[in-house]
Structures are given as C-alpha cells and as structure tokens.
Design a protein around this motif. Sequence first.
Motif, mmCIF file in Angstrom:
data_model
loop_
_atom_site.group_PDB
_atom_site.id
_atom_site.type_symbol
_atom_site.label_atom_id
_atom_site.label_comp_id
_atom_site.label_asym_id
_atom_site.label_seq_id
_atom_site.Cartn_x
_atom_site.Cartn_y
_atom_site.Cartn_z
ATOM 1 N N PHE A 105 36.971 39.214 38.542
ATOM 2 C CA PHE A 105 37.965 39.013 39.588
ATOM 3 C C PHE A 105 37.298 39.137 40.956
ATOM 4 O O PHE A 105 36.223 39.722 41.109
ATOM 5 N N ASN A 106 37.956 38.543 41.932
ATOM 6 C CA ASN A 106 37.564 38.691 43.335
ATOM 7 C C ASN A 106 38.815 39.001 44.128
ATOM 8 O O ASN A 106 39.879 38.420 43.881
ATOM 9 N N HIS A 126 41.161 35.315 39.453
ATOM 10 C CA HIS A 126 40.408 35.576 38.228
ATOM 11 C C HIS A 126 39.497 34.400 37.935
ATOM 12 O O HIS A 126 39.872 33.240 38.134
ATOM 13 N N ILE A 127 38.302 34.696 37.501
ATOM 14 C CA ILE A 127 37.218 33.723 37.373
ATOM 15 C C ILE A 127 36.719 33.753 35.942
ATOM 16 O O ILE A 127 36.282 34.805 35.444
ATOM 17 N N GLY A 128 36.785 32.626 35.267
ATOM 18 C CA GLY A 128 36.246 32.545 33.916
ATOM 19 C C GLY A 128 34.730 32.546 33.930
ATOM 20 O O GLY A 128 34.101 31.884 34.750
ATOM 21 N N LEU A 129 34.144 33.303 33.012
ATOM 22 C CA LEU A 129 32.689 33.445 32.941
ATOM 23 C C LEU A 129 32.173 32.826 31.645
ATOM 24 O O LEU A 129 32.581 33.228 30.548
ATOM 25 N N ASP A 130 31.282 31.861 31.780
ATOM 26 C CA ASP A 130 30.681 31.170 30.645
ATOM 27 C C ASP A 130 29.296 31.770 30.406
ATOM 28 O O ASP A 130 28.338 31.475 31.134
ATOM 29 N N PRO A 139 38.758 29.232 40.645
ATOM 30 C CA PRO A 139 40.018 28.503 40.477
ATOM 31 C C PRO A 139 40.104 27.232 41.303
ATOM 32 O O PRO A 139 40.825 26.304 40.933
ATOM 33 N N PHE A 140 39.382 27.158 42.417
ATOM 34 C CA PHE A 140 39.440 25.948 43.244
ATOM 35 C C PHE A 140 38.370 24.938 42.856
ATOM 36 O O PHE A 140 38.135 23.963 43.567
ATOM 37 N N GLY A 141 37.696 25.156 41.712
ATOM 38 C CA GLY A 141 36.860 24.122 41.137
ATOM 39 C C GLY A 141 35.365 24.272 41.310
ATOM 40 O O GLY A 141 34.602 23.506 40.734
#
Length: 319
Positions: A105-106, A126-130, A139-141
Amino acid sequence: MTQHRLDPSPATVHWGHFDAALAPVLTIESGDTVTITTVSGLPDQLPAAAAGFTIAPALPAIHGSVERKTGPHICTGPVAIRGARAGDTLEVRIKAVALRDDWGFNMIRPGAGALPDDFQQGRVIHIGLDADRMIGRLPFGTDIPLRPFFGIMGVAPPPAAGTVSSVPPGRHGGNIDNKELVAGTTLYLPVHTEGALFSAGDGHGAQGDGEVCLTAIETGLIGTFELHLHPGRRLDWPWAETPTHLITMAFDPDLDACVTVALREMIAAICSRSGLSREDAYTLCSLAADLRITQVVNGNKGVHVMLEKRYLEDLPRPT
C-alpha cells in the motif's frame, strides 16, 4: 553457524517503538543467520477482501492483541546477540530479501510528507506485486520495478533514552529508509545495550530517494541476515557497504546538519582505508562522492554519501 527463523506473531513483534527494556524473542551467537519475516499495515490500510489479495493471518492477530506505541511500524524482534555490549558494533549482512505478500500500500496523509500543506485529503491505494516479474502495478496503470528492502533495521537505543518512537531514525538505525540497503549490502550499527537487540520491519517493495509522500510501497518481506559482533569497535553513526560503494549516513531535522555529519563520516572512512590526508579525502569527496537525500518525512531527515570503492583500491594503505 546456526540458522534461525523468526516469523511475526503477537509474541514476536513490537509495534511503534524501540526500547532497551524490550525482552529478546530470540538469542543467537555472533555469526548466526536469522531469517526474519515482517508484516506492514494498520487496520485501515489493509485491502478489502474483494480485492483478492492475501493478508497474513499474523496481521489481524497483532492488531488485536499487541499494544501500539508512538509509531505505525510493526517490527519483528528483537534478536539478541550473545555477548554484545554497549560500545560494540553489529555487522548486519543482508543475504536475501524477498516479497512476503502479493500486495502493498501507499498512503498520503494531510499534514505529513514533504508537502504537508498541499494535499488536504488522505488516500490509501493498494498495489499488486508480481514476484515473478518483480513489478508493482499501480492503480493508474504504471509499472514500478521492485527492489525490496527493509525501511527499518535497527538496534535498541541507549537505556537512558527509554521508549523511542519507530518513526525518526537515529544512531541506533531504525527507520533509515535507505533504498540502497538491499540484498548484498552490509549495514553496520552501533551497539548501545546488552544483546544489541536487533529488529527489522517496514518492508518496502520500491521507494525513491526522499520517500516524499510519506510512504513507499509498504509491504511484508522475508529477509535473511547474518549477524556478526565486533567487540570494542565503537561507531558514532550507522554506515553501509555494497559490493561497489561505501555509504555513510546521518539523521537530523536539519538537512544541512545531515550533510555535515555524513560527509565528515565519509572523510573519516576514506582516511581509515587509505593513506590520504583529510584534505585529499575532502577533495576526493568533492570530485567523486554523491550526496543523496535518504528521506525527508520522518522528523529526522536523512542524507547518505556514496563513494565507489574503486577510487580507494590503488591508494596506499594507512600505516
């Protein structure tokens, strides 16, 4: 040397503070390796179930039973190193850092960060981590390359300091937020109390120098540390060494004061590793060292000075 593992639970973390009075949750010998897992996030910073991310069971358990002190950081530890005393140095070899979570998260918080008056609405994303591609998808791409490190690595402050917030970094280390402290780097910390009492937390998936909006990609990490004690080797400030660079650090509310201390520490390091005079070392810093702003959001700001070690390789050694 023995290998240990320490995972977060209500019995193995301290929340928001450092204190020499904390009881160690693990005691090891100098030279042992310990794998430490960390978690991050206050209750209102966790993703909704519908987001599809996996939340470590330890997080809600900690939220429900561990007393939070003055800071937001959940630190795993402390780990005592048998025989450590005030005036020693703890060498922390960061052997590996891996993602523990599939999200981070940020947060922007009004009144905080580098621009405390510019943003009046708080925000958590929230930021998905690969982990396979080592990419965080915003979230903004935008895709952010992941370079995970622990924002917090520290020992206990002096006993006379009592309970110290986890927010400002200091001579004990703590919330250093230096993005250079990745796997392969070695951190050196001054020891202030019996056992040293090392803890780690505040995992970051990625961060820019400055950490300007207050937070990085905050996430849980798994770190493997080899801890070595240097009895009687006194340090004034933490410093680090990568395969290619020396890094000196300083923390203070005034960035100018940080520059002064970190630069003096680098000059001293150059002189200790070479036959150069202080004047020559000062010149070398002006021509080849880089002064970087570590972070500006934790009360005590940070500056670190980086010098490529190749500049010292062919110089005469000190006599």
